[in-house]
Design an enzyme around this catalytic site. Structure first.
Site, PDB file in Angstrom:
ATOM      1  CB  VAL A  74      60.900   7.808  19.262  1.00 36.50           C
ATOM      2  CG1 VAL A  74      62.256   7.550  19.914  1.00 36.50           C
ATOM      3  CG2 VAL A  74      59.842   6.864  19.819  1.00 36.50           C
ATOM      4  CB  CYS A  75      64.443  10.828  18.571  1.00 41.16           C
ATOM      5  SG  CYS A  75      66.069  11.566  18.371  1.00 41.16           S
ATOM      6  CB  SER A  76      64.318  14.415  15.289  1.00 37.96           C
ATOM      7  OG  SER A  76      64.582  13.265  14.504  1.00 37.96           O
TER       8      SER A  76
END
Length: 327
Positions: A112-114
């Protein structure tokens, strides 16, 4: 292997400095799926990297259920939550080694995300299509050229790999996983209960500010760029821009491509779309925005805007209306 009838184990790796919503958002989706299914479809585990609470990016502390290296039955799904610092410092080697071993054992794994940056550092994303937060997408593509980065997607499915864009897109990804496992009816009920889109329209670029309008290249090209940014409704054809630069159209186009990595037409379109976004956010109507931003008519503006952001100008504008505007 999961025993028949046993709940699917969802493991979320929470690195130090984790973005709390990258953990809590997906977990809430899976927990709601258990309620809607009327059975324990998922067992949820937060995995830390060391004993004790995990300090999140907001300062709130999260107590993991287990830590890497402790005995844990094989995950059905293993996700790496994002953390703001990952763009500057990847996890320690022992964490990456653990990920390299454990992620391939899961039926599916991702981020998720970075969190994609940490997963990419293991080599497990090589040759895969993935997404991440728009602000670190360039960094991911630059540092890990074997990974194909899909910038605009909210979430991407490639073989066993599942990746989500920034922060709230983790909820979209979790809902898609619920649909995979338990079917669309339960997933729709989960979405309704959590007041979220079952299929969110548009991509993440409609939220991004990627700095397209920042002048780059040699000073003569920067002067042209500043003029276009200040006058998005004026003639910005190749011939007009080349004339302003005192160059032939062919030489100007070649120089622009060489120094900015894109054609003048693509750059001008991005600048105009960004100017249009600002006007729409301020409440201007699409017809006036189309004229002010250099589009021939409202239909060509709508097509260009939707092609870039996967949402119509009218729908985009509505997201910024206040109650007074609506009344």
């Amino acid at each position: 292997m999961r025993r028949p009838g046993a709940p699917r184990l969802i493991g979320i790796l929470a690195l130090p400095g984790v973005q709390l919503l990258d953990v809590a958002g997906p977990l809430d989706v899976f927990a709601e799926a258990n309620l809607q299914a009327g059975a324990l479809a998922y067992e949820l585990k937060v995995i830390g990297t060391a004993p004790g609470p995990v300090a999140s990016s907001s300062g709130m502390r999260l107590l993991p259920d287990t830590v890497i290296g402790e005995a844990l039955r094989q995950c059905d799904t293993l996700l790496v939550a994002g953390a703001p610092h990952l763009a500057d410092a990847l996890p320690k080697p022992q964490i990456l080694d653990w990920l390299s071993r454990e992620a391939p054992r899961a039926r599916r794994f991702g981020s998720v995300c970075s969190g994609a940056l940490a997963l990419a550092a293991t080599g497990l994303l090589d040759g895969r299509r993935v997404t991440t937060h728009w602000a670190v997408a360039d960094r991911l593509a630059q540092d890990f050229p074997a990974v194909e980065v899909v910038v605009d997607a909210l979430h991407v499915h490639d073989g066993p790999v599942r990746t989500a864009a920034g922060v709230t897109a983790g909820l979209d990804l979790a809902l898609a996983l619920v649909e995979e496992d338990l079917g669309p009816d339960i997933a729709k009920r989960v979405a309704s209960q959590l007041v979220m889109f079952f299929k969110r329209p548009g991509g993440q670029l409609q939220f991004s500010r990627r700095g397209t309008a920042n002048p780059a290249g040699r000073s003569s090209l920067q002067q042209i760029q500043r003029w276009v940014i200040a006058h998005p409704g004026e003639d910005a054809s190749l011939g007009a821009l080349a004339s302003r630069a005192g160059l032939s159209p062919r030489h100007f186009a070649r120089l622009f491509q060489q120094e900015l990595g894109q054609t003048p037409a693509i750059w001008v379109n991005a600048v105009r779309i960004e100017a249009a976004r600002q006007m729409l956010e301020a409440g201007e109507r699409p017809k006036q925005v189309a004229s002010a931003c250099g589009f021939g008519d409202v239909d060509s503006f709508r097509r260009a805007f939707q092609r870039q952001l996967n949402v119509t100008p009218a729908d985009y504008r509505r997201r910024f209306e206040t109650r007074a505007d609506i009344g």
